[in-house]
Design an enzyme around this catalytic site. Sequence first.
Site, PDB file in Angstrom:
ATOM      1  N   ASP A 156      38.417  23.818  61.410  1.00 53.76           N
ATOM      2  CA  ASP A 156      38.839  23.035  60.276  1.00 53.76           C
ATOM      3  C   ASP A 156      38.068  21.577  60.283  1.00 53.76           C
ATOM      4  OD1 ASP A 156      39.934  24.969  58.496  1.00 53.76           O
ATOM      5  OD2 ASP A 156      42.079  24.448  59.015  1.00 53.76           O
ATOM      6  N   LYS A 187      49.308  27.939  60.403  1.00 54.59           N
ATOM      7  CA  LYS A 187      48.594  27.249  61.406  1.00 54.59           C
ATOM      8  C   LYS A 187      49.262  26.555  62.404  1.00 54.59           C
ATOM      9  CE  LYS A 187      44.766  26.503  58.111  1.00 54.59           C
ATOM     10  NZ  LYS A 187      43.819  25.597  57.613  1.00 54.59           N
TER      11      LYS A 187
HETATM   12  P1  NAP Z   1      50.732  23.496  54.910  1.00 54.62           P
HETATM   13  O1  NAP Z   1      50.487  23.191  56.411  1.00 54.62           O
HETATM   14  O2  NAP Z   1      51.234  24.171  54.342  1.00 54.62           O
HETATM   15  O3  NAP Z   1      50.970  21.652  54.257  1.00 54.62           O
HETATM   16  C1  NAP Z   1      50.931  21.679  52.882  1.00 54.62           C
HETATM   17  C2  NAP Z   1      50.868  20.099  52.723  1.00 54.62           C
HETATM   18  O4  NAP Z   1      50.833  20.210  51.199  1.00 54.62           O
HETATM   19  C3  NAP Z   1      52.380  19.674  52.830  1.00 54.62           C
HETATM   20  O5  NAP Z   1      52.092  18.475  53.346  1.00 54.62           O
HETATM   21  C4  NAP Z   1      53.147  19.498  51.863  1.00 54.62           C
HETATM   22  O6  NAP Z   1      53.955  18.565  51.520  1.00 54.62           O
HETATM   23  C5  NAP Z   1      52.223  19.441  50.720  1.00 54.62           C
HETATM   24  N1  NAP Z   1      52.081  19.967  49.343  1.00 54.62           N
HETATM   25  C6  NAP Z   1      52.523  21.214  48.990  1.00 54.62           C
HETATM   26  N2  NAP Z   1      52.571  21.176  47.488  1.00 54.62           N
HETATM   27  C7  NAP Z   1      52.675  19.885  47.343  1.00 54.62           C
HETATM   28  C8  NAP Z   1      52.460  19.545  45.870  1.00 54.62           C
HETATM   29  N3  NAP Z   1      52.772  20.279  44.960  1.00 54.62           N
HETATM   30  N4  NAP Z   1      52.498  17.916  45.685  1.00 54.62           N
HETATM   31  C9  NAP Z   1      52.242  17.316  46.842  1.00 54.62           C
HETATM   32  N5  NAP Z   1      52.230  17.606  47.934  1.00 54.62           N
HETATM   33  C10 NAP Z   1      52.413  19.071  48.209  1.00 54.62           C
HETATM   34  O7  NAP Z   1      49.075  23.583  54.458  1.00 54.62           O
HETATM   35  P2  NAP Z   1      47.722  23.315  54.848  1.00 54.62           P
HETATM   36  O8  NAP Z   1      47.057  24.333  56.100  1.00 54.62           O
HETATM   37  O9  NAP Z   1      47.669  21.789  55.465  1.00 54.62           O
HETATM   38  O10 NAP Z   1      46.697  23.127  53.867  1.00 54.62           O
HETATM   39  C11 NAP Z   1      46.842  22.257  52.900  1.00 54.62           C
HETATM   40  C12 NAP Z   1      45.702  22.463  51.731  1.00 54.62           C
HETATM   41  O11 NAP Z   1      44.526  22.221  52.236  1.00 54.62           O
HETATM   42  C13 NAP Z   1      45.701  23.798  51.038  1.00 54.62           C
HETATM   43  O12 NAP Z   1      45.842  23.724  49.570  1.00 54.62           O
HETATM   44  C14 NAP Z   1      44.682  24.553  51.663  1.00 54.62           C
HETATM   45  O13 NAP Z   1      44.292  25.515  50.646  1.00 54.62           O
HETATM   46  C15 NAP Z   1      43.671  23.336  51.925  1.00 54.62           C
HETATM   47  N6  NAP Z   1      42.726  23.741  52.831  1.00 54.62           N
HETATM   48  C16 NAP Z   1      41.383  23.827  52.565  1.00 54.62           C
HETATM   49  C17 NAP Z   1      40.455  24.170  53.663  1.00 54.62           C
HETATM   50  C18 NAP Z   1      39.099  24.262  53.451  1.00 54.62           C
HETATM   51  O14 NAP Z   1      38.397  24.723  54.440  1.00 54.62           O
HETATM   52  N7  NAP Z   1      38.539  24.001  52.279  1.00 54.62           N
HETATM   53  C19 NAP Z   1      40.975  24.323  54.977  1.00 54.62           C
HETATM   54  C20 NAP Z   1      42.445  24.342  55.220  1.00 54.62           C
HETATM   55  C21 NAP Z   1      43.233  23.913  54.096  1.00 54.62           C
HETATM   56  P3  NAP Z   1      55.411  18.815  52.149  1.00 54.62           P
HETATM   57  O15 NAP Z   1      55.516  18.565  53.574  1.00 54.62           O
HETATM   58  O16 NAP Z   1      56.297  17.797  51.443  1.00 54.62           O
HETATM   59  O17 NAP Z   1      55.910  20.460  51.867  1.00 54.62           O
END
Ligand code: NAP
Length: 242
Positions: free
Chosen positions: A92, A60
């Site tokens: 989003d 993203k």
């Molecule tokens: P991203 O840019 O890869 O960011 C992931 C975030 O999660 C980072 O802050 C990361 O921390 C943290 N993280 C990863 N594994 C972790 C763990 N085991 N414990 C604690 N923190 C952890 O991903 P994103 O696009 O922001 O998406 C984040 C989540 O939201 C995903 O699960 C995704 O499926 C969900 N999401 C859902 C929707 C929806 O429409 N429902 C839309 C977008 C995203 P670090 O910086 O320490 O790596």
Amino acid sequence: MDRAAVIGFPVEHSLSPKIFAVIAECLFYEKISVPPEKLQSFVEANQGNYVGWNVTVPHKEAIIPLLSELSLEAEEIGAVNVVHGTKGYNTDYLGVIETLREHEVDIRRKNVLIYGAGGAARAVRYACSKLGAAKIYVYNRTPGRGMDLGIRIDCVDQAEDAISLLVSATPAAVHPLPKYLTENAKGFNLLYYSEADPFAGISTLKGLDMLVWQAIYTFEIWFGPLKNKQELKRGILSKISI
Ligand code: NAP
């Protein structure tokens, strides 16, 4: 037939093809696994072949320099989850706003704690600002990431004000709760493909609602306005299952 796709890595779990199959029967919608090192070559080779893409983890933010233009919201959020032509958009944040609205969660002048500092957390922060939240605290596993997102804390107990909304924008199954919560505090778990309940004992909104809303707004960017979005959303939820 128009083609569209969701690109990510991994992408197998994505429900977007099922959602778009309900919204538009005549759209051919694929899941495409694009490893980070192949993102640039994929974008360069495929832009003309699709009406657009949904962009998911981990692209993203990385896709931004590969696009010619950004919508105002994508620019301000710093993350793109929709591409149309060579322009990046963010729906989003609209998914967050619509989910809070339909569940009557009013965060005006209330404090929010966001777990995570990735693209999704950025969209949540933007939505919460638009909705008039008071303080927005951000807690992330890796210190130093997301310093520009809100009030960055290294431990949830550093949130000095009572929190009304806890938002998980990470794949984590459990989160520590802050010391101060309002009586009717709500959770919101963005992760939609897990049964995990990261905020023990707190009534929590589901990421599936957000996912469906962002898809509906994605469709409007690609093809124009839709009527009766609330009804469409109900229809999608009744037809897809996890
Ligand atoms: P991203 O840019 O890869 O960011 C992931 C975030 O999660 C980072 O802050 C990361 O921390 C943290 N993280 C990863 N594994 C972790 C763990 N085991 N414990 C604690 N923190 C952890 O991903 P994103 O696009 O922001 O998406 C984040 C989540 O939201 C995903 O699960 C995704 O499926 C969900 N999401 C859902 C929707 C929806 O429409 N429902 C839309 C977008 C995203 P670090 O910086 O320490 O790596």
